[in-house]
Design an enzyme around this catalytic site. Structure first.
Site, mmCIF file in Angstrom:
data_model
loop_
_atom_site.group_PDB
_atom_site.id
_atom_site.type_symbol
_atom_site.label_atom_id
_atom_site.label_comp_id
_atom_site.label_asym_id
_atom_site.label_seq_id
_atom_site.Cartn_x
_atom_site.Cartn_y
_atom_site.Cartn_z
ATOM 1 N N ASP A 60 -8.648 0.283 15.553
ATOM 2 C CA ASP A 60 -9.721 0.109 14.565
ATOM 3 C C ASP A 60 -11.062 0.704 14.994
ATOM 4 O OD1 ASP A 60 -7.851 -1.380 13.107
ATOM 5 O OD2 ASP A 60 -8.464 -3.239 14.079
ATOM 6 N N ASN A 89 0.840 -1.209 0.000
ATOM 7 C CA ASN A 89 0.000 0.000 0.000
ATOM 8 C C ASN A 89 0.870 1.253 0.000
ATOM 9 O OD1 ASN A 89 -3.095 -0.248 0.254
ATOM 10 N ND2 ASN A 89 -2.314 -1.941 1.494
ATOM 11 N N HIS A 124 -8.162 -0.690 7.166
ATOM 12 C CA HIS A 124 -8.306 -2.025 7.769
ATOM 13 C C HIS A 124 -8.961 -2.943 6.730
ATOM 14 C CE1 HIS A 124 -8.510 -4.887 11.039
ATOM 15 N NE2 HIS A 124 -9.677 -5.241 10.542
ATOM 16 N N LEU A 143 1.200 -1.779 12.653
ATOM 17 C CA LEU A 143 0.628 -2.718 13.612
ATOM 18 C C LEU A 143 0.871 -2.350 15.071
ATOM 19 C CD1 LEU A 143 1.452 -5.995 11.682
ATOM 20 C CD2 LEU A 143 -0.555 -4.510 11.509
ATOM 21 N N ASN A 179 -6.298 5.422 8.989
ATOM 22 C CA ASN A 179 -5.860 4.032 8.929
ATOM 23 C C ASN A 179 -6.732 3.282 7.922
ATOM 24 O OD1 ASN A 179 -4.505 1.606 9.777
ATOM 25 N ND2 ASN A 179 -6.299 1.102 11.018
#
Ligand code: GAR
Length: 190
Positions: A146, A15, A105, A86, A103
């Site tokens: 998250d 990414n 996910h 992480l 972020n």
């Protein structure tokens, strides 16, 4: 004036590489820095090959926060993008970049999120649960893993016979398509 972004990543960095390529052609957003918490992270090799300044900051220093803020300040970073990062981001860094840090996910949060849920573990859990769809969630970072406000979700089907690998490929394709565009929209609105 152009805006500067930093990418935090812990692993492979596909990414990160995709984001660097996307903004390479644009004058408005500059990927100025890649930071990792893992000395062996392959993302460092990718950043070096692409000529983007990059650094490894050991875990203890990450958690304390100063070294990270110094690195961001030195490059005048306006916006931070987590891409396969992480470690928990320290509160001090979160507060300085409130609403300027996002972020990605690899599931449809709140499903299959939280501590320990990353990469292939997410896809294994989705398959074990017999889900018919999965996808990506792009969200603001928060004190909890998250759990920040969701900015964008994109779905893909889970197909009969999928393995964690085949599902990961479908989810990665969504990440590569949508993450740079969402970053661009948010950064240009700063
Ligand atoms: C990506 O799929 C990203 O969504 C995921 O890690 C992968 C990193 O791949 N992030 C998480 O699971 C965060 N909880 P990459 O290193 O090839 O970009």
């Amino acid at each position: 004036m152009g805006k500067n972004i930093a990418i935090f990543a812990s692993g492979n960095g596909t990414n990160a590489e995709n984001i660097i390529h996307y903004f390479r052609e644009k004058k408005t957003v500059d990927v100025r820095l890649v930071l990792t918490n893992r000395r062996q992270a392959f993302v460092l090799e990718r950043a070096e090959r692409l000529g983007v300044p990059c650094a490894w900051i050991p875990k203890e220093q990450w958690l304390e926060g100063d070294a990270v803020l110094d690195a961001l300040n030195r490059q005048n970073i306006d916006f931070v993008v987590l891409a396969g990062f992480l470690l928990r981001v320290p509160d001090r860094v979160l507060h300085v970049y409130a609403h300027k840090m996002i972020n990605i996910h690899p599931s449809l949060l709140p499903k299959f999120g939280g501590k320990g849920m990353y990469g292939d573990r997410v896809h294994e859990a989705v398959l074990e649960a017999g889900e018919h769809e999965s996808g990506i969630t792009i969200h603001y970072t928060s004190e909890q893993y998250d759990e920040g406000t969701v900015i964008c979700q994109q779905k893909c089907p889970v197909l009969p016979g999928d393995t964690p690998d085949t599902l990961a490929q479908r989810v990665h394709a969504l990440e590569y398509e949508y993450y740079p565009k969402v970053i661009e929209q948010l950064v240009l609105a700063l």
